[in-house]
Write an enzyme that holds these catalytic residues in place. Structure first.
Site, PDB file in Angstrom:
ATOM      1  N   CYS A  14      -1.213   4.035   2.029  1.00 30.92           N
ATOM      2  CA  CYS A  14      -0.160   4.076   3.721  1.00 30.92           C
ATOM      3  C   CYS A  14       0.878   4.330   4.070  1.00 30.92           C
ATOM      4  O   CYS A  14       1.554   5.201   4.309  1.00 30.92           O
ATOM      5  CB  CYS A  14      -1.136   2.601   4.091  1.00 30.92           C
ATOM      6  SG  CYS A  14      -2.014   1.848   3.188  1.00 30.92           S
ATOM      7  N   ASP A  15       2.398   3.897   3.410  1.00 26.23           N
ATOM      8  CA  ASP A  15       3.158   3.516   3.729  1.00 26.23           C
ATOM      9  C   ASP A  15       4.381   4.306   3.046  1.00 26.23           C
ATOM     10  O   ASP A  15       5.667   5.172   3.096  1.00 26.23           O
ATOM     11  CB  ASP A  15       4.170   2.375   3.327  1.00 26.23           C
ATOM     12  CG  ASP A  15       3.095   1.594   4.852  1.00 26.23           C
ATOM     13  OD1 ASP A  15       2.534   1.524   5.426  1.00 26.23           O
ATOM     14  OD2 ASP A  15       3.274   0.707   3.795  1.00 26.23           O
ATOM     15  N   CYS A  66       1.060  -1.067   0.286  1.00 33.70           N
ATOM     16  CA  CYS A  66      -0.145   0.145   0.177  1.00 33.70           C
ATOM     17  C   CYS A  66       0.968   1.059  -0.123  1.00 33.70           C
ATOM     18  O   CYS A  66       1.298   1.997   1.152  1.00 33.70           O
ATOM     19  CB  CYS A  66      -0.594  -0.085   1.177  1.00 33.70           C
ATOM     20  SG  CYS A  66      -1.657   1.620   0.975  1.00 33.70           S
TER      21      CYS A  66
END
Ligand code: NAP
Length: 348
Positions: free
Chosen positions: A171-172, A168
């Site tokens: 997300c990261d 992701c």
């Protein structure tokens, strides 16, 4: 007293089902998923896959423009951080999901922040058990648990999950370890291209590793990747090892050619997997009919019925073909109408 309808899952399918069921006075209960480290690593946290994307340009109704004032008035203050984070015009995935959730809440949907881990569909009312130990009975159930990202299955990939390996980018990607460093994205579909494009905001360069000599992604998205000077496409290549050490996590990848036996190494502080999805149906094994790829089977044409009467399926959990927010929302609506009519016919 059994619930009229329990909805399992909290993506566009789940929230649309909840909005329709709530407006039909069915007082739906949504199990939106648990906030656990395992769910974070798997990409199965509440609000689903859209919560892990950036701009949503193809969901009708959000053409462009600065919508921040609208978001501020539609969402409670606890979610306004997300609006400040979103610099571009239009709507982001997390914003869209919070708007849908809020719409369901506004009509009286009850939300439980927990996973359903077991179901008994052999007797009626149905019984469902949650990770936290809650047991609930329901006259009808809508499964809208979606799908999650796949990984390559390499031991070295598993070893560096959370330490450079991710599925992701949204997300990261902004983590310090990825800033101004070369990164790798694996895959050739729309997800891979989108993630590679997104990561160029942070990375010094992005290697898009694809096992063939042609991208699967749509023309417009492929062209975006090809035109982006920070993206290099590594054609005919497969990651056969994620390289790293205990101190630094991921330091690179070893690529194996798909056309000959040659290998080569790339330096990278991160490896992002974007190689397709698996439906979240493990807890339904043996309970509902599934396809060979473990997607739930819709058993009546143009309806959301599953193999058990009174249990319906909506969104990506039953759809490995369209997999769009709007189609998930559409089948979510259908599932609530199907459940309402089924309950009505049974006098429940
Ligand atoms: P996908 O279209 O199934 O693409 C998966 C990619 O991963 C393919 O290029 C595939 O290679 C590669 N792959 C699969 N297994 C692999 C393995 N073991 N090793 C190396 N490569 C592997 O999946 P997706 O990109 O997640 O897209 C899913 C759906 O969502 C699509 O319908 C897509 O259009 C949609 N989507 C749309 C948007 C958007 O419109 N903004 C964004 C993201 C996703 P091959 O090509 O060789 O099979």
């Amino acid at each position: 007293m059994p619930e009229h309808v329990v909805i399992v899952g909290s993506g566009p399918a789940g929230w649309t089902a909840a909005i329709y069921a709530a407006r039909a006075s069915l007082k739906p209960v949504v199990f939106e998923g648990a906030i656990t480290e395992e769910n974070r690593l798997q990409g199965t946290l509440p609000l689903g896959q859209l919560a892990m994307t950036t701009e949503v340009e193809n969901y009708p109704g959000f053409p462009a423009g600065d919508l921040s004032e609208f978001f501020r008035t539609a969402l409670p203050a606890e979610h306004h951080w997300m609006i400040d984070l979103h610099q571009k015009e239009g709507c982001s995935g997390p914003e869209l999901m919070h708007l849908m959730r809020q719409q369901a809440v506004n009509f009286g949907t009850q939300i439980v922040t927990d996973d359903i881990v077991d179901v008994d569909f052999d007797s009626h009312p149905f019984k469902l058990k949650s990770l936290g130990g809650q047991e609930v009975e329901a006259h009808s159930v809508i499964i809208a648990t979606g799908a999650r990202a796949n990984y390559l299955g390499l031991p070295s990939e598993e070893k560096y999950k959370n330490n450079g390996v991710s599925a992701c980018a949204v997300c990261d990607g902004a983590l310090p370890r990825f800033r101004d460093k070369p990164l790798v994205v694996v895959g050739g579909g729309d997800s891979a291209v989108e993630e590679a494009d997104f990561l160029t905001k942070f990375a010094s360069t992005v290697h898009l590793v694809h096992r063939r000599d042609e991208l699967r992604a749509s023309k417009i998205m492929s062209q975006r990747a090809i035109d982006n000077p920070k993206i290099t496409i590594e054609w005919n290549s497969q990651v056969d090892e994620v390289l790293g050490n205990d101190t630094d996590g991921v330091t690179g990848v070893r690529l194996k050619s798909s056309v000959d036996d040659s290998t080569r190494e790339l330096d990278a502080s991160g490896a992002f997997m974007a190689i397709g999805h698996t439906p979240n149906t493990t807890f339904l094994e043996g309970k509902l009919e599934m396809t060979a790829k473990k997607y739930l089977k819709w058993t009546v044409p143009f309806r959301t019925n599953t193999s058990v009467e009174g249990v319906f399926a909506a969104g990506d959990v039953a759809d490995d073909y369209y997999r769009q927010a709007i189609t998930a929302a559409g089948t979510g609506c259908m599932s609530a109408l199907d459940a309402e009519r089924w309950l009505g016919a049974k006098g429940l």
